[in-house]
Design a protein around this motif. Structure first.
Motif, PDB file in Angstrom:
ATOM      1  N   PHE A 124      50.550   6.810 -82.249  1.00 55.36           N
ATOM      2  CA  PHE A 124      49.463   7.373 -83.033  1.00 55.36           C
ATOM      3  C   PHE A 124      49.953   8.620 -83.755  1.00 55.36           C
ATOM      4  O   PHE A 124      50.886   9.296 -83.312  1.00 55.36           O
ATOM      5  N   LYS A 125      49.312   8.879 -84.867  1.00 56.28           N
ATOM      6  CA  LYS A 125      49.625  10.081 -85.625  1.00 56.28           C
ATOM      7  C   LYS A 125      48.803  11.231 -85.069  1.00 56.28           C
ATOM      8  O   LYS A 125      47.573  11.197 -85.075  1.00 56.28           O
ATOM      9  N   ALA A 126      49.477  12.225 -84.551  1.00 54.29           N
ATOM     10  CA  ALA A 126      48.790  13.370 -83.952  1.00 54.29           C
ATOM     11  C   ALA A 126      48.508  14.419 -85.013  1.00 54.29           C
ATOM     12  O   ALA A 126      49.216  14.523 -86.016  1.00 54.29           O
ATOM     13  N   PRO A 127      47.461  15.216 -84.818  1.00 56.52           N
ATOM     14  CA  PRO A 127      47.197  16.313 -85.759  1.00 56.52           C
ATOM     15  C   PRO A 127      48.270  17.383 -85.642  1.00 56.52           C
ATOM     16  O   PRO A 127      48.971  17.486 -84.637  1.00 56.52           O
ATOM     17  N   ASN A 128      48.384  18.183 -86.682  1.00 59.64           N
ATOM     18  CA  ASN A 128      49.297  19.324 -86.611  1.00 59.64           C
ATOM     19  C   ASN A 128      48.862  20.256 -85.484  1.00 59.64           C
ATOM     20  O   ASN A 128      47.694  20.281 -85.089  1.00 59.64           O
ATOM     21  N   ASN A 129      49.795  20.988 -84.970  1.00 58.29           N
ATOM     22  CA  ASN A 129      49.527  21.955 -83.891  1.00 58.29           C
ATOM     23  C   ASN A 129      49.157  21.284 -82.572  1.00 58.29           C
ATOM     24  O   ASN A 129      48.410  21.853 -81.764  1.00 58.29           O
ATOM     25  N   ILE A 130      49.674  20.075 -82.331  1.00 60.26           N
ATOM     26  CA  ILE A 130      49.422  19.398 -81.061  1.00 60.26           C
ATOM     27  C   ILE A 130      49.909  20.247 -79.891  1.00 60.26           C
ATOM     28  O   ILE A 130      49.442  20.107 -78.755  1.00 60.26           O
ATOM     29  N   GLY A 131      50.819  21.175 -80.180  1.00 60.13           N
ATOM     30  CA  GLY A 131      51.345  22.058 -79.141  1.00 60.13           C
ATOM     31  C   GLY A 131      50.318  22.996 -78.543  1.00 60.13           C
ATOM     32  O   GLY A 131      50.600  23.681 -77.556  1.00 60.13           O
ATOM     33  N   ARG A 132      49.103  23.040 -79.117  1.00 57.50           N
ATOM     34  CA  ARG A 132      48.049  23.887 -78.552  1.00 57.50           C
ATOM     35  C   ARG A 132      47.472  23.306 -77.261  1.00 57.50           C
ATOM     36  O   ARG A 132      46.841  24.027 -76.491  1.00 57.50           O
ATOM     37  N   LEU A 133      47.651  22.012 -77.064  1.00 53.08           N
ATOM     38  CA  LEU A 133      47.098  21.372 -75.861  1.00 53.08           C
ATOM     39  C   LEU A 133      48.033  21.639 -74.683  1.00 53.08           C
ATOM     40  O   LEU A 133      48.732  20.757 -74.180  1.00 53.08           O
ATOM     41  N   LEU A 134      48.034  22.870 -74.229  1.00 52.94           N
ATOM     42  CA  LEU A 134      49.038  23.341 -73.275  1.00 52.94           C
ATOM     43  C   LEU A 134      48.921  22.703 -71.906  1.00 52.94           C
ATOM     44  O   LEU A 134      49.846  22.791 -71.099  1.00 52.94           O
ATOM     45  N   SER A 135      47.781  22.072 -71.604  1.00 49.53           N
ATOM     46  CA  SER A 135      47.598  21.470 -70.284  1.00 49.53           C
ATOM     47  C   SER A 135      48.135  20.044 -70.200  1.00 49.53           C
ATOM     48  O   SER A 135      48.190  19.466 -69.105  1.00 49.53           O
ATOM     49  N   LEU A 136      48.521  19.457 -71.325  1.00 53.09           N
ATOM     50  CA  LEU A 136      48.923  18.055 -71.351  1.00 53.09           C
ATOM     51  C   LEU A 136      50.049  17.755 -70.362  1.00 53.09           C
ATOM     52  O   LEU A 136      51.066  18.449 -70.332  1.00 53.09           O
ATOM     53  N   GLU A 137      49.834  16.694 -69.565  1.00 50.09           N
ATOM     54  CA  GLU A 137      50.860  16.208 -68.648  1.00 50.09           C
ATOM     55  C   GLU A 137      51.395  14.847 -69.097  1.00 50.09           C
ATOM     56  O   GLU A 137      52.548  14.531 -68.827  1.00 50.09           O
ATOM     57  N   TRP A 138      50.550  14.043 -69.734  1.00 55.12           N
ATOM     58  CA  TRP A 138      50.959  12.744 -70.268  1.00 55.12           C
ATOM     59  C   TRP A 138      50.679  12.729 -71.767  1.00 55.12           C
ATOM     60  O   TRP A 138      49.565  13.033 -72.201  1.00 55.12           O
ATOM     61  N   LEU A 139      51.661  12.325 -72.550  1.00 55.40           N
ATOM     62  CA  LEU A 139      51.485  12.182 -73.988  1.00 55.40           C
ATOM     63  C   LEU A 139      52.338  11.009 -74.463  1.00 55.40           C
ATOM     64  O   LEU A 139      53.563  11.120 -74.544  1.00 55.40           O
ATOM     65  N   PHE A 140      51.683   9.890 -74.747  1.00 55.91           N
ATOM     66  CA  PHE A 140      52.414   8.750 -75.303  1.00 55.91           C
ATOM     67  C   PHE A 140      51.420   7.755 -75.895  1.00 55.91           C
ATOM     68  O   PHE A 140      50.293   7.642 -75.396  1.00 55.91           O
ATOM     69  N   TYR A 141      51.857   7.065 -76.974  1.00 53.77           N
ATOM     70  CA  TYR A 141      53.097   7.272 -77.720  1.00 53.77           C
ATOM     71  C   TYR A 141      52.743   8.021 -79.003  1.00 53.77           C
ATOM     72  O   TYR A 141      51.890   7.569 -79.767  1.00 53.77           O
ATOM     73  N   ILE A 142      53.421   9.138 -79.249  1.00 54.07           N
ATOM     74  CA  ILE A 142      53.156   9.962 -80.414  1.00 54.07           C
ATOM     75  C   ILE A 142      54.204   9.670 -81.484  1.00 54.07           C
ATOM     76  O   ILE A 142      55.388   9.525 -81.182  1.00 54.07           O
ATOM     77  N   GLU A 143      53.758   9.527 -82.734  1.00 59.06           N
ATOM     78  CA  GLU A 143      54.692   9.245 -83.830  1.00 59.06           C
ATOM     79  C   GLU A 143      55.472  10.503 -84.186  1.00 59.06           C
ATOM     80  O   GLU A 143      54.895  11.587 -84.326  1.00 59.06           O
ATOM     81  N   ALA A 144      56.767  10.318 -84.341  1.00 61.22           N
ATOM     82  CA  ALA A 144      57.638  11.437 -84.726  1.00 61.22           C
ATOM     83  C   ALA A 144      57.626  11.554 -86.247  1.00 61.22           C
ATOM     84  O   ALA A 144      58.558  11.122 -86.930  1.00 61.22           O
ATOM     85  N   ASN A 145      56.540  12.116 -86.783  1.00 63.59           N
ATOM     86  CA  ASN A 145      56.377  12.139 -88.237  1.00 63.59           C
ATOM     87  C   ASN A 145      57.426  12.989 -88.938  1.00 63.59           C
ATOM     88  O   ASN A 145      57.930  12.635 -89.988  1.00 63.59           O
ATOM     89  N   ASP A 146      57.746  14.123 -88.361  1.00 69.02           N
ATOM     90  CA  ASP A 146      58.688  15.036 -89.013  1.00 69.02           C
ATOM     91  C   ASP A 146      59.266  15.979 -87.961  1.00 69.02           C
ATOM     92  O   ASP A 146      58.896  15.950 -86.789  1.00 69.02           O
ATOM     93  N   ALA A 147      60.147  16.838 -88.422  1.00 68.93           N
ATOM     94  CA  ALA A 147      60.811  17.769 -87.512  1.00 68.93           C
ATOM     95  C   ALA A 147      59.822  18.738 -86.876  1.00 68.93           C
ATOM     96  O   ALA A 147      59.965  19.114 -85.703  1.00 68.93           O
ATOM     97  N   SER A 148      58.787  19.154 -87.621  1.00 64.78           N
ATOM     98  CA  SER A 148      57.825  20.115 -87.072  1.00 64.78           C
ATOM     99  C   SER A 148      57.054  19.511 -85.898  1.00 64.78           C
ATOM    100  O   SER A 148      56.739  20.215 -84.935  1.00 64.78           O
ATOM    101  N   MET A 149      56.748  18.206 -85.966  1.00 65.94           N
ATOM    102  CA  MET A 149      56.052  17.559 -84.860  1.00 65.94           C
ATOM    103  C   MET A 149      56.934  17.551 -83.617  1.00 65.94           C
ATOM    104  O   MET A 149      56.456  17.753 -82.502  1.00 65.94           O
TER     105      MET A 149
END
Length: 927
Positions: A669-694
């Motif tokens: 899935f395409k995640a929104p920018n700033n996904i790094g704000r979800l600091l509690s995340l333990e499981w994350l899959f599958y996230i699309e590697a859209n660009d270097a910033s992601m």
């Protein structure tokens, strides 16, 4: 179960008093009183739940405590819903305004009245507690799981029931056990027989001990039934009496009055010291029994033997460290043996009439090869009128309630349930929500346990790890059976015996644990806390009150009106709903009512046709788990970032792949920018590697344990490696490229970064590799690796062979070379190996000393393999060999026995894939 509920409520009250004391005001004192009374009753509850089967008054009292605990929970959560600190942003700054608003003043008044009512009810229940406590006296030394003193009698009943029909299918296991007893070993050996209640353990061991050859070999024969209520001093006295009487010698006078366990053990040991003995300890429930009794058994060199029967795996294997031991795991009867036993008991010397065969087969299927149940049900049906099919159908509908004999079967099986610690009882009872014959996915069950609040984390153990341990314990206790023994927990599934399921469904209904809506259900309980939908075709009415509902779980249904049904249910006032599992529901969009569920912690839309997640998802501020796997969701809105407590975010679709052509295994899935704000995340899959910033954002998620990435491009490898170097908690990593010509470049993982992946256990790389990344060789904790479509030119075994803890390895289109050799000393802990579609492979060999612990080997689509793997005879522990689409040379090898054929005769099971029938046992290896 009530003990567990009260414990949860006490925790909630404790948190409420700690965090919301100011908001509670004058209610705090009343809440403390309720908390104190429940705490006092909790200790007695453990005793009461153990004795409630024998005393209807205690059973009623336990239900009263459970009801009031649930009602207290309702009040607490209603209070938190209206006044809790997490109610929107900036609440603390506006607390006075919220408290003094007219609506909330009315709500506080109502809640205050409810608290007073609860206090009065609890005071009345407490009087019953004091009365029963006085009647039963001291209960502090009574085991919380003590089901009463009838377990010895139940065990006798089990043996007698099975003995009645002279159990079929017993000869082969009997001979195996006799061989273990008479194998010539001069040291003390322990032979354990393991299996669920009613499977015939006692009957089998009794037949073994009574065998003439066995009797001739042992000077002393003894049988001691242990049971759940074993008091060691009395047990040892009974054993001493049996031993002495068996030889005609007088029992030492001091033994009868002796209360010293150590001295009693010494008497047993002295008596047995120079004798060759065979002692059976039947129905052992606790490892601690073996830890005590072993000191009464002289080891010597006389070739003595001890046999144990048990339902619990830990007991069966307890002697493995110190003694020669052998564990025989009892298997259910085959379909043929089950039918023979059933007909033998039901029809005596006649055959089953044709018009009864359908209903007879349906009844027999519920027994699932359990001899105790087959014999008991056969005995009941033998007394029925053979011309009245309806009488047989009544038995089918209510299997355990239609006779005293079948009721005894239920009690025997229930012993295992009542022996469980209280938290495990609740976990096992929860399995009653699954439909009959349902394959229970491990991942789904564990996540639901956690979401329901059944699992508490421990020191250095996450909730998920604790839940896995609970599931393992239920398996060890023979209460559930593993259906798919895959290393990947996402595909591991379990099954509950139909009769066990009937027991826990009955207990669930009696304790108002869960309500199942199936067919045309028209009668609903007054308070529904857990609602389970099994192909429900009825209608819900506005009069149905679901304000107490905490969880709603659906199972795959063809019902076309799922959305309207769900909307009707959610409009029933269920504002306190925490768990909403809609897996398999016929949904194409999310009902708006979902976004009003402020307390919702768990939301699964797995295997639905939902395509879009609305922005309203951001309202679910308490959501911790969101499962969108196997949906059409390809993008998540920015509002998902408002859910700061989100722990698990899973969203992907699976695409069928072929070995040769398609590289796309998962769509992420395409995640929104700033996904790094979800600091509690333990499981994350599958996230699309859209660009270097992601890829850089991923490095902010320091709590990640499972990470899956799709559509990775070579140029983003550096940023990914940099982020991975910051994820010290990562346990599982899946990486997939964007297309089949793309390269996974992880060579930026220098030693300074790779050291942070010391907790990595599972690694899956889908895509081309120019070479095996060097950092993999340093992953000491790695237990599983999958290389798919890697197309390596260099031998991957050179890089992987010394990984010390690797247990499973899949090589799928991973290597282009012609030769693959497993060298001596390589892969010391590997248990499962799959070699798939290595298009250039012509020779496969195994040196002596390679893969010493390999249990399972799979080979598929090896079109150019010249011969059967050389050295396969060195894999002495190999249990199963799977061959999918073997080429002509391998097929000819299997069909034509010759001298080299002896290389594979040590393998117990060889399976060949058939495109029509699936995996079939090779005819040369049918047992």
């Amino acid at each position: 179960m009530t003990v567990h509920i009260v414990s949860l409520v006490l925790n909630q009250l404790s948190v409420l008093l700690r965090d919301e004391a100011k908001l509670l005001g004058g209610l705090a004192q009343e809440i403390q009183l309720i908390m104190d009374e429940l705490g006092h009753m909790k200790a007695f509850l453990k005793f009461a739940e153990a004795k409630e089967q024998d005393d209807p008054r205690l059973e009623e009292w336990v239900m009263q405590v459970q009801d009031v605990a649930y009602d207290v929970q309702d009040i607490v959560e209603e209070f938190m819903l209206r006044f809790g600190c997490n109610h929107g942003h900036g609440f603390r700054g506006h607390a006075r305004k919220i408290i003094t608003s007219v609506g909330n003043l009315q709500a506080r008044h109502r809640i205050a009245l409810e608290v007073q009512s609860m206090k009065s009810r609890i005071t009345g229940i407490s009087e019953g507690h004091k009365r029963y406590q006085s009647e039963y006296g001291t209960y502090g030394n009574v085991s919380a799981s003590d089901p009463g003193n009838n377990s010895w009698q139940c065990n006798r009943d089990e043996a007698l029931l099975v003995e009645e029909a002279k159990l079929v299918g017993i000869d082969s296991p009997k001979q195996q056990l006799i061989c273990q007893l008479l194998d010539g070993c001069s040291q003390l050996k322990v032979v354990s027989v393991l299996g669920m209640g009613g499977i015939g353990k006692t009957t089998l061991v009794k037949k073994v001990q009574e065998d003439a050859n066995v009797k001739r070999q042992f000077e002393i024969l003894a049988w001691a039934t242990v049971s759940q209520t074993c008091y060691m001093e009395e047990f040892l006295k009974d054993l001493i009496q049996q031993l002495y009487q068996g030889t005609g010698k007088p029992v030492p006078q001091e033994a009868a009055s002796m209360n010293n366990t150590d001295r009693l053990k010494a008497i047993v040991k002295d008596f047995l010291r120079v004798k060759r003995y065979l002692i059976v300890f039947d129905d052992v429930w606790d490892v601690r029994f073996w830890d005590v009794i072993k000191f009464a058994l002289p080891e010597g060199c006389c070739g003595s033997r001890v046999m144990l029967t048990t339902r619990i795996a830990d007991v069966a294997y307890a002697s493995d460290v110190e003694f020669h031991s052998y564990v025989h795991r009892m298997q259910p009867l085959s379909s043929e043996a089950s039918w023979n036993l059933f007909c033998k008991k039901t029809f005596k010397n006649s055959s089953c009439p044709d018009y009864l065969k359908d209903v007879a087969q349906r009844i027999l299927r519920k027994c699932e090869g359990l001899p105790l149940a087959i014999v008991a049900i056969g005995g009941v049906l033998a007394l029925k009128d053979k011309s009245k099919v309806d009488e047989w159908k009544i038995v089918e509908r209510s299997l355990l309630d239609c006779s005293d004999k079948l009721d005894r079967v239920g009690k025997i099986l229930s012993l295992s349930y009542h022996d469980l610690p209280h938290h495990l009882r609740t976990c096992f009872l929860y399995a009653s929500i699954f439909p009959e014959d349902y394959q229970i996915e491990e991942a789904r069950l564990i996540r639901l346990w956690i979401a329901e609040g059944f699992i508490q984390g421990r020191t250095r153990m996450s909730q998920y790890e604790v839940a896995r341990a609970c599931l393992s314990e239920l398996t060890n206790r023979s209460l559930i059976q593993l259906r798919d023994d895959s290393y990947d927990s996402s595909t591991r599934a379990y099954h509950i015996h139909d009769l066990f399921r009937e027991i826990i469904v009955s207990k669930s209904s009696k304790q108002h644990f869960a309500t199942t809506a199936t067919g045309e259900l028209t009668s609903w309980p007054k308070k529904v806390r857990r609602l389970v939908i099994h192909d429900f075709t009825g209608h819900t009415h506005r009069s149905i009150c679901l304000k107490y509902l905490r969880s709603l779980v659906t199972f795959k249904s063809s019902e076309p009106s799922s959305k309207s049904l769900l909307s009707n249910l959610l409009r029933g006032g269920c504002r306190l709903l925490k768990v909403l599992d809609l897996e398999g529901a016929e949904l194409e969009e999310m009902p708006d009512e979902i976004f009003k569920l402020y307390h919702l912690k768990f939301l699964s839309l797995k295997h639905t046709r939902v395509k879009i997640i609305p922005k309203s998802i951001g309202r679910l501020r308490n959501l911790e788990y969101l499962d969108l796997s196997f949906t059409a969701v390809s993008e998540l809105p920015e509002e998902i970032l408002h859910i700061r407590g989100l722990l698990h975010l899973v969203a992907y679709a699976f695409q069928h792949v072929t070995y040769e052509y398609d590289i796309n295994g998962f769509n992420g899935f395409k995640a929104p920018n700033n996904i790094g704000r979800l600091l509690s995340l333990e499981w994350l899959f599958y996230i699309e590697a859209n660009d270097a910033s992601m890829m850089r954002e991923i490095g902010e998620l320091k709590q990640l344990k499972r990470l899956g990435i799709t559509s990775l491009r070579r140029e983003n490898g550096k940023e990914l490696c940099s982020s991975l170097g910051r994820l010290s908690n990562l346990e599982q990593l899946y990486v997939q490229v964007s297309h089949k010509d793309e390269v996974i470049d992880l060579n930026y993982m220098k030693s300074s970064l790779s050291s942070s992946l010391e907790n990595l256990q599972m690694l899956c790389l889908r895509g081309r590799l120019e070479k095996v990344p060097k950092f993999i060789c340093s992953l000491q904790g790695l237990t599983s690796i999958e290389l798919l479509w890697s197309e390596l030119i260099d031998d991957p075994l050179e890089s992987l062979q010394h990984l010390p803890n690797l247990q499973t390895m899949d090589l799928n289109q991973a290597y282009q070379g012609e030769v693959l050799c497993f060298k001596a000393g390589s892969f010391p802990k590997l248990e499962q190996l799959n070699i798939l579609a290595l298009s250039g492979l012509r020779w496969l060999s195994v040196e002596a000393g390679a893969m010493p612990n390999l249990l399972e080997l799979g080979m598929a689509n090896l079109k150019f393999l010249e011969e059967f793997p050389r050295g396969i005879q060195h894999l002495t522990n190999l249990q199963s060999l799977y061959l999918c689409h073997p080429n002509e040379r391998l097929d000819a090898f299997l069909k034509n026995p010759f001298e080299d054929y002896q290389r594979i005769t040590h393998i117990p099971e060889i399976f060949i894939w058939d495109d029509e029938d699936g995996w079939c046992r090779h005819p040369q290896f049918r047992q």
